[in-house]
Each structure stands twice: as structure tokens, then as C-alpha cells.
Design a protein around this motif. Structure first.
Motif, mmCIF file in Angstrom:
data_model
loop_
_atom_site.group_PDB
_atom_site.id
_atom_site.type_symbol
_atom_site.label_atom_id
_atom_site.label_comp_id
_atom_site.label_asym_id
_atom_site.label_seq_id
_atom_site.Cartn_x
_atom_site.Cartn_y
_atom_site.Cartn_z
ATOM 1 N N GLU A 2 0.904 -1.304 -0.057
ATOM 2 C CA GLU A 2 0.126 -0.070 0.101
ATOM 3 C C GLU A 2 0.968 1.199 -0.041
ATOM 4 O O GLU A 2 0.694 2.231 -0.644
ATOM 5 C CB GLU A 2 -0.924 0.043 1.163
ATOM 6 C CG GLU A 2 -1.833 0.836 0.994
ATOM 7 C CD GLU A 2 -3.190 0.762 2.221
ATOM 8 O OE1 GLU A 2 -3.358 2.003 2.746
ATOM 9 O OE2 GLU A 2 -3.578 -0.160 2.358
ATOM 10 N N GLY A 3 1.824 1.315 0.518
ATOM 11 C CA GLY A 3 2.787 2.330 0.730
ATOM 12 C C GLY A 3 3.470 2.680 -0.666
ATOM 13 O O GLY A 3 3.745 3.831 -1.088
ATOM 14 N N GLY A 4 3.762 1.370 -1.257
ATOM 15 C CA GLY A 4 4.255 1.844 -3.002
ATOM 16 C C GLY A 4 3.292 2.497 -3.837
ATOM 17 O O GLY A 4 3.514 3.275 -4.609
ATOM 18 N N ALA A 5 1.862 2.134 -3.702
ATOM 19 C CA ALA A 5 0.885 2.752 -4.396
ATOM 20 C C ALA A 5 0.840 3.979 -4.233
ATOM 21 O O ALA A 5 0.618 5.075 -4.936
ATOM 22 C CB ALA A 5 -0.485 1.966 -4.153
ATOM 23 N N ILE A 6 0.736 4.431 -2.724
ATOM 24 C CA ILE A 6 0.751 5.932 -2.784
ATOM 25 C C ILE A 6 1.845 6.882 -2.925
ATOM 26 O O ILE A 6 1.616 7.630 -3.524
ATOM 27 C CB ILE A 6 0.379 6.228 -1.074
ATOM 28 C CG1 ILE A 6 -0.958 5.724 -0.431
ATOM 29 C CG2 ILE A 6 0.631 7.659 -0.372
ATOM 30 C CD1 ILE A 6 -1.043 5.394 1.060
ATOM 31 N N ALA A 7 3.218 6.087 -3.083
ATOM 32 C CA ALA A 7 4.246 6.865 -3.420
ATOM 33 C C ALA A 7 4.356 6.943 -4.968
ATOM 34 O O ALA A 7 4.785 7.937 -5.437
ATOM 35 C CB ALA A 7 5.575 5.915 -2.990
ATOM 36 N N GLN A 8 3.295 6.063 -5.602
ATOM 37 C CA GLN A 8 3.442 6.366 -7.067
ATOM 38 C C GLN A 8 2.429 7.579 -7.407
ATOM 39 O O GLN A 8 2.603 8.300 -8.344
ATOM 40 C CB GLN A 8 2.855 4.948 -7.699
ATOM 41 C CG GLN A 8 3.961 3.937 -7.865
ATOM 42 C CD GLN A 8 3.429 2.701 -8.586
ATOM 43 O OE1 GLN A 8 2.231 2.367 -8.558
ATOM 44 N NE2 GLN A 8 4.185 1.812 -9.136
ATOM 45 N N PHE A 9 1.164 7.607 -6.480
ATOM 46 C CA PHE A 9 0.526 8.745 -6.891
ATOM 47 C C PHE A 9 0.620 10.053 -6.344
ATOM 48 O O PHE A 9 0.042 11.217 -6.451
ATOM 49 C CB PHE A 9 -0.912 8.153 -6.437
ATOM 50 C CG PHE A 9 -1.475 7.182 -7.221
ATOM 51 C CD1 PHE A 9 -2.105 7.676 -8.715
ATOM 52 C CD2 PHE A 9 -1.853 5.941 -6.712
ATOM 53 C CE1 PHE A 9 -2.683 6.607 -9.336
ATOM 54 C CE2 PHE A 9 -2.318 4.962 -7.513
ATOM 55 C CZ PHE A 9 -2.746 5.351 -8.952
ATOM 56 N N LEU A 10 1.688 10.006 -5.502
ATOM 57 C CA LEU A 10 1.997 11.261 -4.829
ATOM 58 C C LEU A 10 2.638 12.279 -5.679
ATOM 59 O O LEU A 10 2.108 13.463 -5.768
ATOM 60 C CB LEU A 10 3.322 10.993 -3.934
ATOM 61 C CG LEU A 10 3.650 12.210 -2.856
ATOM 62 C CD1 LEU A 10 2.158 12.520 -1.974
ATOM 63 C CD2 LEU A 10 4.761 11.823 -1.943
ATOM 64 N N PRO A 11 3.533 11.999 -6.771
ATOM 65 C CA PRO A 11 3.712 13.232 -7.867
ATOM 66 C C PRO A 11 2.458 13.659 -8.664
ATOM 67 O O PRO A 11 2.533 14.728 -8.816
ATOM 68 C CB PRO A 11 4.790 12.323 -8.944
ATOM 69 C CG PRO A 11 5.272 11.302 -8.037
ATOM 70 C CD PRO A 11 4.058 10.831 -7.177
ATOM 71 N N LEU A 12 1.742 12.700 -9.156
ATOM 72 C CA LEU A 12 0.328 13.188 -9.753
ATOM 73 C C LEU A 12 -0.464 14.062 -8.613
ATOM 74 O O LEU A 12 -0.855 15.144 -9.296
ATOM 75 C CB LEU A 12 -0.569 12.127 -9.859
ATOM 76 C CG LEU A 12 -1.308 12.140 -11.002
ATOM 77 C CD1 LEU A 12 -0.680 12.623 -12.464
ATOM 78 C CD2 LEU A 12 -2.169 10.687 -11.356
ATOM 79 N N ILE A 13 -0.692 14.012 -7.293
ATOM 80 C CA ILE A 13 -1.253 14.667 -6.461
ATOM 81 C C ILE A 13 -0.507 16.018 -6.308
ATOM 82 O O ILE A 13 -1.325 16.966 -6.158
ATOM 83 C CB ILE A 13 -1.413 13.841 -5.103
ATOM 84 C CG1 ILE A 13 -2.447 12.770 -5.334
ATOM 85 C CG2 ILE A 13 -1.908 14.807 -4.007
ATOM 86 C CD1 ILE A 13 -2.403 11.731 -3.972
ATOM 87 N N LEU A 14 0.830 16.017 -6.254
ATOM 88 C CA LEU A 14 1.496 17.326 -6.130
ATOM 89 C C LEU A 14 1.217 18.078 -7.239
ATOM 90 O O LEU A 14 1.187 19.362 -7.220
ATOM 91 C CB LEU A 14 3.124 17.057 -5.768
ATOM 92 C CG LEU A 14 3.325 16.364 -4.529
ATOM 93 C CD1 LEU A 14 4.818 16.089 -4.590
ATOM 94 C CD2 LEU A 14 3.026 17.538 -3.327
ATOM 95 N N ILE A 15 1.393 17.462 -8.548
ATOM 96 C CA ILE A 15 0.980 18.105 -9.691
ATOM 97 C C ILE A 15 -0.151 18.785 -9.791
ATOM 98 O O ILE A 15 -0.372 20.005 -10.236
ATOM 99 C CB ILE A 15 1.364 17.302 -11.168
ATOM 100 C CG1 ILE A 15 2.866 16.954 -11.065
ATOM 101 C CG2 ILE A 15 0.699 17.974 -12.275
ATOM 102 C CD1 ILE A 15 3.069 16.178 -12.220
ATOM 103 N N PHE A 16 -1.323 18.301 -9.534
ATOM 104 C CA PHE A 16 -2.513 18.789 -9.547
ATOM 105 C C PHE A 16 -2.789 19.820 -8.471
ATOM 106 O O PHE A 16 -3.347 20.965 -8.696
ATOM 107 C CB PHE A 16 -3.461 17.649 -9.104
ATOM 108 C CG PHE A 16 -5.126 18.126 -9.062
ATOM 109 C CD1 PHE A 16 -5.689 18.400 -10.225
ATOM 110 C CD2 PHE A 16 -5.789 18.437 -7.793
ATOM 111 C CE1 PHE A 16 -6.875 19.012 -10.000
ATOM 112 C CE2 PHE A 16 -6.969 19.019 -7.733
ATOM 113 C CZ PHE A 16 -7.617 19.196 -8.806
ATOM 114 N N ALA A 17 -2.211 19.932 -7.324
ATOM 115 C CA ALA A 17 -2.264 20.855 -6.215
ATOM 116 C C ALA A 17 -1.341 22.094 -6.790
ATOM 117 O O ALA A 17 -1.794 23.109 -6.400
ATOM 118 C CB ALA A 17 -1.413 20.471 -4.941
ATOM 119 N N ILE A 18 -0.296 21.958 -7.504
ATOM 120 C CA ILE A 18 0.422 23.107 -8.092
ATOM 121 C C ILE A 18 -0.366 23.742 -9.027
ATOM 122 O O ILE A 18 -0.442 24.961 -9.197
ATOM 123 C CB ILE A 18 1.842 22.623 -8.424
ATOM 124 C CG1 ILE A 18 2.922 22.275 -7.487
ATOM 125 C CG2 ILE A 18 2.408 23.747 -9.411
ATOM 126 C CD1 ILE A 18 3.846 21.377 -7.757
#
Length: 94
Positions: A2-18
Motif C-alpha cells: 500500500e505504501g508503494g501505491a501511494i508513493a506512485q500517486f504522490l507526484p500526480l497529486i502534487l502536480i494537481f495541487a500546483i
């Protein structure tokens, strides 16, 4: 796993926030300011339309239109949302 899945989506979430803070939020603020400017239009204001016409507001109608005098005796009906800028604001009657 589960930690690996969140780490994969973290850049996508950061891009959306920016994108939200750099593009969407300022655009919403600008739209809100434009709506407030258009709602505050009154007779005698000198305005510029998005088409580049400069004139004086003669009448503000209820149906989202403004009558603008662009020359002596030449009046045109303009949709309020197409007013780009208010040059000279008249003082409210006391």
C-alpha cells in the motif's frame, strides 16, 4: 504494497495541487472580481468593451445588457459580461 501505491500517486497529486494554486485559483479570483465590477456598473461610468469600444453607460438594464453611448447620439446595446474595464467611475448619488 500500500505504501508503494501511494508513493506512485504522490507526484500526480502534487502536480494537481500546483496546477490548482497557479492556474485555477487565480482564474476564479479574477472571474469573481470581474463579476463584482460588472454588477457595480451605473449610469455615467466610462467603460471599455472587450471589442475595444470606449463609451459612457447611459442605461443599465435588468436583462444583462447595458446601453453605451460611443459618440454623441450613437448608443449601442452591450452585454454586461463583455465590459472589460471601467475607466472612470461615477460617484453614487447622495
Amino acid at each position: 504494497m500500500e505504501g508503494g501505491a501511494i508513493a506512485q500517486f504522490l507526484p500526480l497529486i502534487l502536480i494537481f495541487a500546483i496546477m490548482y494554486f497557479l492556474l485555477i485559483r487565480p482564474q476564479q479570483k479574477k472571474m469573481k472580481e470581474h463579476k463584482a465590477m460588472v454588477d457595480a456598473l451605473r449610469r455615467g461610468d466610462q467603460v471599455v468593451t472587450q471589442g475595444g469600444l470606449i463609451g459612457k453607460v447611459v442605461k443599465v438594464k435588468d436583462d444583462g445588457e447595458v446601453e453605451v453611448e460611443i459618440a454623441d447620439g450613437v448608443k449601442v446595446r452591450v452585454v454586461q459580461a463583455t465590459i472589460a474595464q471601467v475607466l472612470n467611475k461615477t460617484e453614487p448619488a447622495k
